[in-house]
Design an enzyme around this catalytic site. Sequence first.
Site, PDB file in Angstrom:
ATOM      1  CB  VAL A  62      -0.999   0.001   1.179  1.00  0.00           C
ATOM      2  CG1 VAL A  62      -1.819   1.278   1.206  1.00  0.00           C
ATOM      3  CG2 VAL A  62      -1.923  -1.210   1.090  1.00  0.00           C
ATOM      4  CB  CYS A  63       3.941   2.197   1.850  1.00  0.00           C
ATOM      5  SG  CYS A  63       3.296   2.031   3.518  1.00  0.00           S
ATOM      6  CG  ASP A  64       5.313   0.006  -4.391  1.00  0.00           C
ATOM      7  OD1 ASP A  64       4.531   0.221  -5.339  1.00  0.00           O
ATOM      8  OD2 ASP A  64       6.501  -0.330  -4.564  1.00  0.00           O
TER       9      ASP A  64
END
Length: 168
Positions: A62-64
Amino acid sequence: MEERFGVVTFAGKPVTLLGPEIKVGDQAPDFTVVDNNLNPLSLKDFTGVKLISVVPSLDTPVCDAQTRRFNEEAAKLNATVLTISVDLPFAQKRWCGAAGIDKVITLSDYQNMSFGSAYGTYIKELRLEARAVFVVNSKNEVTYVEYVKEITDHPDYEKAIEAIKAAE
């Protein structure tokens, strides 16, 4: 330092956020983080409209995706896009190179959690940042805030982008 328990969850479990809840209309708090070359930077080092995208770790799906999405949008916006995590600067630099991230400025809060403590994103139990998005106008007033309720969920990209355009 203020503690806020259960404001957000991580994998369904409530966690404690350290620091104040930032609200629209607040003056953006100052902070000190480091760039990928270990140079200290603070809010005053960035002018104009700023989108501050806060993520637990760039090496997670999700951060990516969040960082890639704001990198794509950065080319179309009149704003500086910052991504802040507790990842080491060396890891951030490596990740950006591998991911082709060239418009987002990645900054690390690993040294003293200055950003997390000032913006209320410091997860006490994990020493990570909670997922959040802040838009700060050229007068350093906060014009948009989203603390993502479940840290493993995506932020509302469209609302953040609308907020940037309104702050320009």
